[in-house]
Design an enzyme around this catalytic site. Structure first.
Site, mmCIF file in Angstrom:
data_model
loop_
_atom_site.group_PDB
_atom_site.id
_atom_site.type_symbol
_atom_site.label_atom_id
_atom_site.label_comp_id
_atom_site.label_asym_id
_atom_site.label_seq_id
_atom_site.Cartn_x
_atom_site.Cartn_y
_atom_site.Cartn_z
ATOM 1 N N SER A 22 -6.125 -57.909 -16.642
ATOM 2 C CA SER A 22 -5.619 -58.239 -15.296
ATOM 3 C C SER A 22 -5.709 -57.057 -14.336
ATOM 4 C CB SER A 22 -4.172 -58.739 -15.377
ATOM 5 O OG SER A 22 -3.371 -57.824 -16.093
ATOM 6 N N HIS A 173 4.089 -90.973 19.522
ATOM 7 C CA HIS A 173 2.848 -91.710 19.211
ATOM 8 C C HIS A 173 1.667 -91.140 20.002
ATOM 9 C CE1 HIS A 173 5.484 -94.903 17.507
ATOM 10 N NE2 HIS A 173 6.247 -94.574 18.543
ATOM 11 N N LYS A 300 -19.733 -73.430 26.234
ATOM 12 C CA LYS A 300 -18.608 -73.645 25.323
ATOM 13 C C LYS A 300 -17.667 -72.453 25.162
ATOM 14 C CE LYS A 300 -17.779 -76.775 23.045
ATOM 15 N NZ LYS A 300 -18.300 -77.204 21.752
ATOM 16 N N GLU A 307 -8.478 -73.383 14.946
ATOM 17 C CA GLU A 307 -9.109 -74.228 13.932
ATOM 18 C C GLU A 307 -9.064 -73.566 12.556
ATOM 19 O OE1 GLU A 307 -12.546 -76.662 16.267
ATOM 20 O OE2 GLU A 307 -12.695 -74.490 16.303
HETATM 21 N N1 ARG Z 1 -0.862 -58.412 -17.775
HETATM 22 C C1 ARG Z 1 0.139 -59.221 -18.390
HETATM 23 C C2 ARG Z 1 0.604 -60.318 -17.403
HETATM 24 O O1 ARG Z 1 0.320 -60.205 -16.274
HETATM 25 C C3 ARG Z 1 1.325 -58.386 -18.742
HETATM 26 C C4 ARG Z 1 2.163 -58.940 -19.825
HETATM 27 C C5 ARG Z 1 1.414 -58.965 -21.132
HETATM 28 N N2 ARG Z 1 2.250 -59.385 -22.193
HETATM 29 C C6 ARG Z 1 1.765 -59.730 -23.384
HETATM 30 N N3 ARG Z 1 2.653 -60.101 -24.276
HETATM 31 N N4 ARG Z 1 0.488 -59.719 -23.660
HETATM 32 O O2 ARG Z 1 1.205 -61.295 -17.758
#
Ligand code: ARG
Length: 484
Positions: A22, A173, A300, A307
């Site tokens: 992540s 309306h 225009k 929008e």
């Molecule tokens: N990067 C993980 C998340 O966003 C952190 C927690 C990970 N926990 C685990 N038990 N693998 O959820």
């Protein structure tokens, strides 16, 4: 160093390993991870796990990491923001860095970081909403009448107009219904967006509890002072159940839903301003700073800002839906699916903040064609209900009054004129004795004045509402960052 390789014989599949990380997106949580880690380190020292020298070295490293800021490039060796901070602490402070993870879990860390992120975003978006409301209030205050319509002395002239007294048609309306002050119309949006501020404030109250000390699922293994950590991070209290705390994302869903309301209201506002900017309505002059031209048609000027706001609203609902669906099937407690709840929160917050900035710029620069609005407010039989109300005041039952005025409108349609232009004889044919005070009741000024209830469009009431809105707004500006 990897966070969890000890019990594994085999290395993870290379593609899977990259795919499950992540860090590419959660690194924006760095300031919160640093703050939470500092609070945890201090609690570890209080629990006797870190000496005061070790605490100082750890805090020094964490401050350094905070100052260095969110890394611009991704590092494929780093799994997530928690891994990054721990790795950097070890780089800066040495072996003592490996003590930082004592008695904590990434499950409680991400739950905490995300709460801190959402809390900051709520404060930011509340301020943006307050600024947006303020642009409506300024426009409402200066919405005076520019010109009178109709010949001097005619029933349509509305003399001695003050500030905030330009009129326009109100629609039901999308058909002309009754005249309204332009300021009253603008204040309708203030009411809408202030509700959004309240909703965010409410969400903030509920989210402002601290998961740290919940451990991976059952509570930390150390005698950690949870109230102390909560206070360090400006939370009002520790969370009440470790299983709920590590798997709860209600605050994120609630936040995204509150943002969906903001987007919904922005979209309705955009739609109405698009309509009102058309030649057919001609109430709004599009600001050039927020419009674009056509590559084909030289004449225009298009309402692109509006929008796009209307278009982007749908994306905010999509993020809120992704959160709802992402969490709905999860058993207690932490599941890795929860990692997928981060990006929709970031995207919705960033989207709405940018929509609000553009919307405020638009509202600050837009010009209204009050002469057109006033003219539109002065025709189309919008004084019909007021005429019936006059007859009611003379003792005529409303249903009869409605019928009489309806007949008068029919005569007007035949003669192509307005109610105030029918003769006394015409009115007599409709069963109405029209005297001077009847004609007086048909003037725009009188029609507006009879809506004299709190929340109504009578000028005195609108001035009251303006005042109330300004006071409420100054409270928001005052508390935006102090309401924990
Ligand atoms: N990067 C993980 C998340 O966003 C952190 C927690 C990970 N926990 C685990 N038990 N693998 O959820």
């Amino acid at each position: 160093m990897k966070m969890w390789s000890g019990r594994f014989d085999q290395a993870p599949d290379a593609e899977f390993e990259q795919w499950q990380r992540s860090f590419p997106f959660d690194r924006i949580l760095l300031p919160y991870e640093v703050a939470a880690s500092k609070a945890h380190a201090s609690a570890l020292a209080k629990a006797g796990v870190l000496t005061s020298e070790e605490l100082a070295a750890t805090l020094f490293a964490l401050d350094q990491i905070g100052r260095d800021g969110v890394p611009e490039v991704d590092d494929p060796a780093i799994e997530d923001v928690h891994h990054y901070v721990e790795t950097r602490v070890v780089e800066i402070a040495g072996e003592v860095g490996y003590k930082l993870h004592t008695g904590r879990s990434r499950n409680e860390q991400i739950a905490t970081d995300l709460r801190l992120y959402v809390r900051d975003q709520i404060d930011n978006i509340r301020t943006l909403l307050a600024e947006f409301c303020s642009s409506f209030i300024s426009q409402a205050e200066s919405a005076g009448q520019l010109e009178t319509t109709g010949a001097p002395g005619s029933a349509r002239v509305w003399p001695n107009l003050g500030q905030s007294e330009a009129a326009m048609p109100a629609y039901t309306h999308l058909q002309r219904a009754e005249p309204v002050l332009a300021a009253h119309w603008l204040l309708a949006y203030v009411a809408m967006f202030m509700r959004d501020i309240d909703r965010l404030t409410d969400c903030r109250k509920r989210l402002n509890v601290c998961p740290l000390g919940s451990g991976a699922v059952t509570g930390t293994i150390l005698p950690i002072d949870r109230a102390f950590i909560a206070a360090e991070l400006d939370f009002t209290a520790p969370t009440s159940n470790s299983m709920d705390a590590t798997s709860d994302r209600d605050f994120a869903i609630e936040f995204a839903q509150a943002l969906s309301f903001v987007a919904l209201h922005l979209s309705r506002w955009a739609e109405e301003f698009i309509l009102f900017s058309t030649t057919e309505f001609g109430f709004v002059k599009l600001p050039e700073q927020y419009s674009t031209g056509s590559s084909a048609m030289p004449q225009k000027k298009n309402p692109d800002a509006l929008e796009l706001i209307r278009g982007k609203a749908g994306k905010v609902y999509a993020e809120a839906t992704a959160l709802f669906v992402g969490v709905k099937g999860l058993p207690l407690a932490y599941n890795k699916d929860l990692q997928e709840t981060q990006q929709p929160v970031f995207a919705a917050a960033q989207q709405v903040a940018s929509m609000l900035r553009v919307a405020t710029g638009f509202m600050t620069t837009v010009e209204f064609k009050f002469d057109r609005m006033q003219q539109a407010a002065s025709c189309g039989f919008m004084n019909a209900q007021a005429a019936a109300a006059y007859l009611v005041r003379q003792g005529v039952p409303f249903r009869r009054a409605h019928e009489f005025i309806g007949k008068a409108v029919r005569l007007c349609v035949q003669q192509s004129c307005e109610l105030e232009q029918l003769s006394k004889q015409d009115y007599a044919l409709c069963g109405i004795q029209a005297d001077e005070s009847f004609y007086q009741a048909l003037t725009l000024k009188e029609v507006l004045a009879i809506h004299n209830v709190p929340g109504g469009t009578a000028p005195a009431r609108v001035r009251e509402s303006l005042q109330t809105a300004k006071e409420k707004l100054s409270q928001y500006f005052g508390v935006a960052h102090a309401c924990s």
